[in-house]
Design an enzyme around this catalytic site. Structure first.
Site, mmCIF file in Angstrom:
data_model
loop_
_atom_site.group_PDB
_atom_site.id
_atom_site.type_symbol
_atom_site.label_atom_id
_atom_site.label_comp_id
_atom_site.label_asym_id
_atom_site.label_seq_id
_atom_site.Cartn_x
_atom_site.Cartn_y
_atom_site.Cartn_z
ATOM 1 C CB SER A 56 73.117 33.360 13.584
ATOM 2 O OG SER A 56 74.146 33.106 14.513
ATOM 3 C CG ASP A 200 76.615 34.394 12.126
ATOM 4 O OD1 ASP A 200 75.660 35.028 11.635
ATOM 5 O OD2 ASP A 200 76.550 33.835 13.234
#
Length: 764
Positions: A56, A200
């Site tokens: 991320s 993610d």
């Protein structure tokens, strides 16, 4: 922690082979900025990791570091980022095609319809600006497709949304890998990848030290800003509960992954801000220094042990800033849209460009409003020359949009819109929009671009409104009329600049009907009016310029409008309940209109925008002939209407705070507006404003003689008058659209009037 490190270091350094040092950076949104001080410490100590694994925001920071940016460079990049623009700010209005500006960001929600079914996947934030910025930052390694060949080998974590498993990205586009790794579900759209889509990496593994271990790490330096499971007392809002629920697998394994670190830079006790607090990135950076400093002894010890081993060379490759495109490929762009896209991008082969040129071209294509996103990627041709692939994600040909609105003058309503592109003809757009309200409005608009560069366009519009028109005398509401209007406007235009200006000519028809709300036989009105009709046809020439940066709360840019028109037909029919007032069925004397409007917004300070505007609109009447009635007396529907706060739909209407919407009906006016837009914090805006104008109710000669020394009272509608108002608005850019609360004082009647609105209004 240090004890563990020293034991491992004794075992590791007893070997002759250099230990594999892996840097692991966790996800954490805005909190990821706290990783940067650690990178600066590594630089100062000349510790170059042998591998970086990021997730991320950690993949963004780690990817930049892996390709050769120094810690100081990354700190500078994050310091100067406009986070609101990068994260969901959307395309600037400056980059929207001039013929599309009117429709841009005008609806609360929308879905695409394909094969009779909705087919769009929504997200809170647009990622177009983020994608472009990542591709710009990663340009120096555009030709590196194996992440092992970066200055420091790199891995980005993502999650396979189809099979619910971890994905370790090691090849392809670095910018793609970084972006895919931070596809927080529902916040950003999932990223298509091979036969699946990615979200993610934090969903499955936010702090992937286990991946580092699997890849042969001897020493793991871990920087954790994620936090793992939130305690019970913090699970008190929807966002926190949703985040904890969506990241169960990752949070459960977090303690074990933290235990794998030889040096754990634990930022959790020091971080004062949350995942979404990008506006506080400067403070988060300061928080990150604390844990980095606490681990300095361990880092120094590691640096000393590594001195006897050769280190990697950590720097950006020497890539020229400019490049020549040998091959240009358009993917997933329909044949109907391709001519317009190629014309607007204006990117050509065998021409020298830099990354900003390329982004500007992509944004021009995005400005056509045909795409939810356009990505681009570099590749090497068979001749080892540079090629560019532009990949579009088109909106469906058929779209449905909607929004809600309320304002003090017109009440509540819901706006429904149907947009069809390339359905009637190539490079065309059809709009059908209705404001379903107590005072309804509707618009049908057809537009077609043509020519080699698609910079010529034809527009036809049907507009109808069924309003309740308040009649004011001495500043007080004296009566209510039903005001029905119908317009049929046709324009032929040439874009001077596809992004900001055009000129053209047109033929406009207008019909106005005014009649009492109640039967005058039982409830007489102030004008003894039974019915009033005006049929009006005008030919016109016009010029339009708009380079504002935003649709709402713009901070820079200019709007310039000018037009000249001449009447062809002005037929009047009027009847009265008073027998002393004869009915009228005639045409008025002809007239020529001239209009000029100017608005400028300029940043005065970081949070303050100056606003200045000027309007001048005049009607020059022809000589009155036999059997004609005076336009000044009976041309109500073709005159100028002043009043209101928000832009008003329909022709010949102009805002003027302090006046009620359409309160003044004039034949001439010149006005100046001054103001400031102050953004103290977040999406709150304070706008003090001052407006003044001279207005006339008769012919131009009568007006111009007294325009600069008006004596009349505007509320009596008799002779040239001076109108002045001052006030302030408090506004908020909400998810429902702009919210305005305005209080303004107006002269002559000496009243302070309040106005409130929320939502996206019917397009002016």
């Amino acid at each position: 922690m240090l004890f563990t490190f020293f034991i491992v270091s004794q075992i590791t350094f007893a070997q002759d082979k250099k230990p594999k040092v892996v840097l692991v950076l966790s996800g954490g949104g805005a909190k990821g900025v706290a990783h940067i001080p650690l990178l600066q410490k590594l630089d100062s100590l000349h510790i170059v990791p042998d591998l970086i694994v990021g997730n991320s925001m950690g993949s963004i920071i780690g990817g930049l570091y892996a390709m050769g940016y120094s810690g100081d460079s990354i700190a500078s990049i994050t310091k100067h980022i406009d986070w609101d623009k990068i994260l969901g700010g959307g395309l600037s209005l400056k980059n929207v095609s001039v013929e599309e500006k009117r429709e841009y960001q005008r609806y609360l929600a929308g879905i695409g319809i394909k094969d009779g079914k909705p087919n769009s996947v929504g997200s809170i934030l647009s990622d177009q600006n983020l994608r472009e910025y990542l591709f710009e930052l990663t340009y120096p390694v555009y030709n590196v497709k194996d992440f092992d060949n970066l200055s420091i080998p790199f891995r980005a974590m993502a999650t396979d949304l189809v099979e619910g498993k971890e994905v370790v990205l090691s090849k392809g586009s670095l910018a793609f890998a970084m972006r895919a790794s931070m596809s927080l579900p529902a916040v950003f759209k999932p990223m298509p990848y091979e036969k699946t889509v990615l979200v993610d990496g934090g969903v499955m593994n936010n702090f992937p030290t286990d991946i580092a271990k699997q890849m042969g790490a001897d020493i793991i330096i871990g920087s954790d800003v994620g936090g793992g499971m939130e305690p019970k007392e913090k699970l008190n809002n929807f966002a926190t509960v949703l985040m904890q629920t969506s990241m169960f697998p990752s949070n459960i394994k977090n303690p074990d992954n933290r235990a794998l670190c030889n040096i754990l830079v634990d930022h959790l006790p020091n971080l004062r801000f949350s995942t979404a607090d990008f506006a506080e990135s400067h403070e988060i950076y300061k928080d990150g220094k604390i844990a980095a400093e606490q681990n300095l002894p361990a880092l120094i010890e590691l640096a000393e042990k590594l001195k006897k081993y050769p280190q990697r060379t950590h720097k950006l490759p020497n890539t020229p800033n400019e490049f020549v495109i040998d091959t240009l490929v358009y993917n997933n762009i329909s044949k109907e849209n391709l001519p317009l896209v190629t014309a607007r991008t204006n990117i050509k082969t065998n021409t020298k460009y830099n990354t900003k040129d390329l982004i500007e071209g992509v944004n021009r294509a995005m400005g056509t409003n045909l795409f939810s996103q356009i990505t681009y990627n570099y590749f090497l041709t068979d001749k080892d020359k540079l090629g560019i692939i532009l990949n579009g994600v088109e909106y469906p040909k058929n779209q449905l949009n909607a929004s809600l609105h309320y304002d003090t003058y017109r009440g509540v309503g819901i706006i429904l819109n149907y947009t069809a592109r390339n359905v009637i003809a190539e490079s065309s757009r059809l709009l059908v929009t209705a404001d379903i309200a107590e005072q309804p409005k509707a618009r049908i608009d057809f537009q077609k671009n043509f020519g080699k560069k698609k910079d010529w366009w034809w527009g036809s519009e049907l507009y109808g409104a069924f309003l309740r028109q308040e009649i004011f005398i001495n500043g007080n509401s004296a009566d209510n009329m039903l005001y029905n209007a119908f317009e049929f406007n046709n324009e032929f235009n040439k874009n001077i600049n596809s992004l900001n200006s055009y000129a053209g000519f047109g033929l406009n028809y207008g019909y106005t009907e005014l009649k009492p709300r109640y039967d005058p036989e039982y409830n007489p009105n102030v004008f003894s009016l039974v019915n009033y009709n005006l049929n009006n046809v005008e030919i016109n020439m016009h010029y339009y310029f708009n380079d504002m940066d935003k649709v709402f709360f713009a901070t820079s840019g200019t709007i310039l409008k000018t037009n000249i028109s001449h009447s062809i037909i002005t037929d009047i029919q009027a009847s009265y309940s008073d027998p002393n007032l004869p009915s009228i069925s005639s045409n008025t004397n002809g007239f020529t209109k001239f209009g000029f409007g100017y608005e400028k917004r300029m940043p005065l300070k970081k949070k303050i925008t100056g606003m200045i505007g000027f309007d001048a609109n005049f009607i020059f009447e022809d000589k009155l002939k036999n059997n004609q009635v005076s336009f000044s007396d009976f041309g109500y529907g073709a005159k100028y209407f002043l009043g209101g706060i928000i832009p008003i739909s329909g022709s010949n209407r102009f805002t003027f705070p302090g006046l009620h919407e359409d309160e003044l009906n004039v034949t001439q006016f010149m006005g100046v507006k001054l103001g400031a837009q102050i953004n103290p914090f977040g999406k709150i805006y304070l706008t003090p404003h001052f407006n003044m104008a001279t207005v006339g109710f008769g012919n131009f000669n009568e007006y111009v003689d007294k325009a600069f020394s008006p004596k009349g009272n505007w509320d009596q509608n008799t002779e040239p008058s001076f109108v002045i108002s001052g006030g302030a608005a408090v506004s908020y850019q909400s998810i429902l659209g702009p919210i305005h609360f305005d209080t303004s004082w107006i002269n002559n009647v000496h009243k302070t009037r309040l106005f409130f609105s929320v939502g996206y209004s019917f397009n002016p």
